[in-house]
Design a protein around this motif. Structure first.
Motif, PDB file in Angstrom:
ATOM      1  N   GLY A 275       6.386 -11.994 -10.719  1.00 38.25           N
ATOM      2  CA  GLY A 275       7.213 -12.677  -9.728  1.00 38.25           C
ATOM      3  C   GLY A 275       8.683 -12.771 -10.099  1.00 38.25           C
ATOM      4  O   GLY A 275       9.513 -13.109  -9.252  1.00 38.25           O
ATOM      5  N   ASP A 276       9.017 -12.492 -11.355  1.00 41.96           N
ATOM      6  CA  ASP A 276      10.423 -12.499 -11.769  1.00 41.96           C
ATOM      7  C   ASP A 276      11.180 -11.344 -11.127  1.00 41.96           C
ATOM      8  O   ASP A 276      10.572 -10.377 -10.638  1.00 41.96           O
ATOM      9  N   SER A 277      12.494 -11.441 -11.154  1.00 42.79           N
ATOM     10  CA  SER A 277      13.346 -10.346 -10.687  1.00 42.79           C
ATOM     11  C   SER A 277      14.087  -9.751 -11.875  1.00 42.79           C
ATOM     12  O   SER A 277      14.599 -10.491 -12.725  1.00 42.79           O
ATOM     13  N   VAL A 278      14.129  -8.431 -11.944  1.00 45.90           N
ATOM     14  CA  VAL A 278      14.795  -7.726 -13.041  1.00 45.90           C
ATOM     15  C   VAL A 278      15.829  -6.773 -12.466  1.00 45.90           C
ATOM     16  O   VAL A 278      15.516  -5.943 -11.611  1.00 45.90           O
ATOM     17  N   PHE A 279      17.078  -6.902 -12.945  1.00 43.26           N
ATOM     18  CA  PHE A 279      18.149  -5.993 -12.586  1.00 43.26           C
ATOM     19  C   PHE A 279      18.477  -5.166 -13.826  1.00 43.26           C
ATOM     20  O   PHE A 279      18.984  -5.699 -14.819  1.00 43.26           O
ATOM     21  N   ASP A 280      18.164  -3.876 -13.789  1.00 45.35           N
ATOM     22  CA  ASP A 280      18.393  -2.985 -14.924  1.00 45.35           C
ATOM     23  C   ASP A 280      19.647  -2.162 -14.619  1.00 45.35           C
ATOM     24  O   ASP A 280      19.613  -1.220 -13.822  1.00 45.35           O
ATOM     25  N   VAL A 281      20.766  -2.540 -15.261  1.00 42.47           N
ATOM     26  CA  VAL A 281      22.066  -1.979 -14.904  1.00 42.47           C
ATOM     27  C   VAL A 281      22.219  -0.537 -15.366  1.00 42.47           C
ATOM     28  O   VAL A 281      22.816   0.293 -14.675  1.00 42.47           O
ATOM     29  N   ARG A 294       5.217  -2.945 -13.667  1.00 41.88           N
ATOM     30  CA  ARG A 294       3.760  -2.949 -13.897  1.00 41.88           C
ATOM     31  C   ARG A 294       3.235  -4.353 -14.181  1.00 41.88           C
ATOM     32  O   ARG A 294       2.061  -4.648 -13.930  1.00 41.88           O
ATOM     33  N   LEU A 295       4.101  -5.222 -14.710  1.00 38.86           N
ATOM     34  CA  LEU A 295       3.711  -6.608 -14.975  1.00 38.86           C
ATOM     35  C   LEU A 295       3.795  -7.487 -13.728  1.00 38.86           C
ATOM     36  O   LEU A 295       3.423  -8.660 -13.768  1.00 38.86           O
ATOM     37  N   GLY A 296       4.321  -6.920 -12.642  1.00 40.11           N
ATOM     38  CA  GLY A 296       4.389  -7.685 -11.396  1.00 40.11           C
ATOM     39  C   GLY A 296       5.761  -8.205 -11.057  1.00 40.11           C
ATOM     40  O   GLY A 296       5.910  -9.028 -10.142  1.00 40.11           O
ATOM     41  N   ALA A 297       6.789  -7.742 -11.765  1.00 36.85           N
ATOM     42  CA  ALA A 297       8.149  -8.161 -11.447  1.00 36.85           C
ATOM     43  C   ALA A 297       8.719  -7.313 -10.317  1.00 36.85           C
ATOM     44  O   ALA A 297       8.282  -6.190 -10.085  1.00 36.85           O
ATOM     45  N   ARG A 298       9.698  -7.861  -9.636  1.00 38.27           N
ATOM     46  CA  ARG A 298      10.454  -7.091  -8.645  1.00 38.27           C
ATOM     47  C   ARG A 298      11.670  -6.528  -9.372  1.00 38.27           C
ATOM     48  O   ARG A 298      12.428  -7.263 -10.011  1.00 38.27           O
ATOM     49  N   VAL A 299      11.884  -5.222  -9.285  1.00 35.94           N
ATOM     50  CA  VAL A 299      12.893  -4.568 -10.113  1.00 35.94           C
ATOM     51  C   VAL A 299      13.900  -3.817  -9.256  1.00 35.94           C
ATOM     52  O   VAL A 299      13.523  -3.105  -8.322  1.00 35.94           O
ATOM     53  N   LEU A 300      15.175  -3.986  -9.594  1.00 36.98           N
ATOM     54  CA  LEU A 300      16.246  -3.154  -9.060  1.00 36.98           C
ATOM     55  C   LEU A 300      16.831  -2.415 -10.253  1.00 36.98           C
ATOM     56  O   LEU A 300      17.365  -3.036 -11.185  1.00 36.98           O
ATOM     57  N   ALA A 301      16.717  -1.088 -10.259  1.00 34.39           N
ATOM     58  CA  ALA A 301      17.092  -0.282 -11.422  1.00 34.39           C
ATOM     59  C   ALA A 301      18.162   0.726 -11.040  1.00 34.39           C
ATOM     60  O   ALA A 301      18.070   1.393 -10.009  1.00 34.39           O
ATOM     61  N   ASN A 302      19.164   0.854 -11.902  1.00 31.67           N
ATOM     62  CA  ASN A 302      20.322   1.689 -11.596  1.00 31.67           C
ATOM     63  C   ASN A 302      20.687   2.589 -12.775  1.00 31.67           C
ATOM     64  O   ASN A 302      20.559   2.192 -13.937  1.00 31.67           O
ATOM     65  N   ASP A 303      21.159   3.799 -12.467  1.00 32.19           N
ATOM     66  CA  ASP A 303      21.774   4.629 -13.497  1.00 32.19           C
ATOM     67  C   ASP A 303      22.772   5.579 -12.852  1.00 32.19           C
ATOM     68  O   ASP A 303      22.518   6.137 -11.771  1.00 32.19           O
ATOM     69  N   LYS A 324       7.563  -1.347  -6.013  1.00 28.65           N
ATOM     70  CA  LYS A 324       8.098  -2.543  -6.680  1.00 28.65           C
ATOM     71  C   LYS A 324       9.480  -2.321  -7.282  1.00 28.65           C
ATOM     72  O   LYS A 324      10.074  -3.255  -7.819  1.00 28.65           O
ATOM     73  N   VAL A 325       9.969  -1.083  -7.211  1.00 38.36           N
ATOM     74  CA  VAL A 325      11.249  -0.758  -7.837  1.00 38.36           C
ATOM     75  C   VAL A 325      12.190  -0.134  -6.816  1.00 38.36           C
ATOM     76  O   VAL A 325      11.867   0.876  -6.193  1.00 38.36           O
ATOM     77  N   GLN A 326      13.356  -0.748  -6.644  1.00 40.80           N
ATOM     78  CA  GLN A 326      14.430  -0.143  -5.867  1.00 40.80           C
ATOM     79  C   GLN A 326      15.363   0.568  -6.841  1.00 40.80           C
ATOM     80  O   GLN A 326      15.779  -0.022  -7.843  1.00 40.80           O
ATOM     81  N   THR A 327      15.693   1.806  -6.544  1.00 40.24           N
ATOM     82  CA  THR A 327      16.514   2.583  -7.463  1.00 40.24           C
ATOM     83  C   THR A 327      17.891   2.860  -6.866  1.00 40.24           C
ATOM     84  O   THR A 327      18.038   3.020  -5.651  1.00 40.24           O
TER      85      THR A 327
END
Length: 473
Positions: A275-281, A294-303, A324-327
């Motif tokens: 349920g956490d949110s993760v922003f991977d810059v 995979r653990l159930g977090a909502r992820v926004l990932a960027n590169d 679950k991942v927006q890229t």
């Protein structure tokens, strides 16, 4: 071929023990040896003494390494062979591809020869009390035989081959990073004349390695990859690796991947809850983003690297977390001031944690200024502020204080006693990789426009700093 020489160590035992040791040392041991690790040399006995003609070899000739040596052996009845082998595990010869039990020269004789390590056994008195008692109980004579053993290239260890080839007195290294089927080396200048031979040896001695590469320049200043040359094997750069139970695929020549960061990836991901949110810059190919999803977090990932962005999407699909991942394929500041800024106001009103991962250690601390005044138009609040995990390199005598001071300077707010610092790894002499973790202060997020110091473009030192980071991690 291995063959039995029909004479015993009895003649050697007529000499004093001192003379026996001297004879064995002169026959079996080299005069000096490098340990096989960079910068470390020491004297030690060697079973294999390379023929002089292999020194300076640049094109691998495997036959040139063949050499016959003499080792001690015991004549053992086949009926007690297994029991004897268990009792002599510490004394039996240990050598790649060499059988410790061989024929005694006569078919159907009911005996076999057990080959022993000449470093440990030079006479009957060399056996420990337990070994001697076991031999007596099994009715095995402790009279030593001599056995002529032919060692070939296949029986040699990587360090032995390279040590024999490279000029005496020069550092010898057989270390490399394993990325799927690829062995990645960072050869020193004095090793470059032997690079293709080194690559072939690494491939021969490490099952599963079908490609050996050497880095030929510094990390690219924009996309965190580097040029490399193939030293041996196929030119297939698309690797498949498994880290902490997650599978990744990527073109190793066009993206950044470091297998030494597996523990760090796991450490941070374990802080994330469902349920956490993760922003991977600076997400790369997804070593934080995919396991967090995979653990159930909502992820926004960027590169920023288009290749990393493509493989990030591929790995999300590969691990069935694409929903679950927006890229994103943006510059780090644009990602913080765009997607992160848009999502943050609603997240601050929720109960689930917000994590921001910034793993670009050569530059990430400078990107922290993007948080200054990020939510200046929003009503200030103190709840559920984002937790930042920001990486940085330090050459300072006090790396913890150094990264905190630099992070504080970028934020325009002191983090002293308001953060924690984790040592990740030493990446080079006097250079450490650190991770500073802190909650973004409300004084930073909601500061006024006047307090912001926003650069109009990427910082000028970016290229220089990246180019100075050959051990980019």
């Amino acid at each position: 071929m291995l063959r039995f020489v029909s004479r015993t160590f009895a003649s050697l035992q007529t000499q004093t023990k001192l003379d026996s040791a001297a004879v064995l040392q002169s026959v079996l041991f080299s005069d000096s040896v490098s340990s096989g690790f960079i910068g470390a040399t020491r004297m030690e006995p060697k079973l294999y003494r390379p023929p002089p003609q292999v020194r300076g070899m640049t094109s691998l000739d495997k036959d040139a390494f063949t050499q016959a040596i003499t080792v001690p052996a015991l004549l053992v009845p086949t009926g007690v062979l297994n029991k004897v082998m268990k009792s002599l595990k510490k004394s039996a010869i240990q050598r790649p591809g060499v059988h410790r039990v061989v024929q005694d020269g006569e078919e159907g004789s009911g005996f076999r020869l057990v080959l022993l390590d000449p470093h440990k056994v030079s006479s009957a008195s060399s056996f420990s009390e337990a070994e001697a008692e076991a031999l007596r109980s099994f009715g095995v004579s402790d009279e030593l035989q001599q056995y002529e053993l032919k060692l070939t290239y296949d029986n040699l260890k990587t360090e032995e081959v390279l040590e024999a080839v490279l000029p005496q007195g020069q550092d010898v290294t057989s270390s490399f990073s394993r990325v799927g089927h690829i062995a990645h080396m960072n050869l020193r200048d004095h090793q470059l004349p032997y690079k293709n031979l080194i690559g072939q040896v690494i491939m021969d001695k490490n099952p599963g390695v079908t490609c050996v590469v050497n880095k030929t320049n510094m990390i690219d200043s924009t996309y965190r990859n580097f040029k490399m040359e193939v030293l041996a094997g196929e030119e297939n750069m698309v690797a498949k690796v498994k880290e902490n139970g997650v599978t990744y695929e990527f073109d190793f020549s066009r993206v950044y991947w470091n297998p030494r960061l597996s523990t760090e990836h796991q450490r941070v991901v374990q802080l994330v809850k469902r349920g956490d949110s993760v922003f991977d810059v600076f997400a790369g190919v997804g070593p934080f983003a995919v396991p967090a999803a995979r653990l159930g977090a909502r992820v926004l990932a960027n590169d920023l690297n288009p290749e990393s962005y493509r493989w990030l999407q591929h790995n999300c699909k590969l691990n069935k977390v694409e929903s679950k991942v927006q890229t994103f394929n943006l510059d780090g500041r644009d990602f913080i001031r765009g997607p992160l800024k848009q999502e943050l106001p609603a997240l601050l009103k929720g109960d689930s944690a917000v994590h921001v991962v910034m793993n670009l250690p050569a530059l990430a601390l400078e990107f922290l200024d993007a948080f200054r005044g990020l939510l200046q138009l929003e009503p200030p609040c103190e709840q559920n502020l984002p937790m930042v995990h920001c990486y940085g390199f330090s050459k300072d005598d006090n790396p913890e204080a150094d990264v905190v001071e630099r992070a504080s300077r970028s934020l325009g707010f002191s983090l002293e006693n308001k953060c924690s610092v984790h040592f990740v790894r030493n990446v080079a002499p006097n250079k450490d990789m650190m991770c500073v973790r802190f909650t973004v202060p409300k004084e930073v997020l909601f500061c006024s426009e006047e307090a912001k110091t926003e650069p109009t473009e990427e910082p000028a030192p970016k290229r220089q700093k990246c180019e100075e980071a050959p051990n980019f991690t």
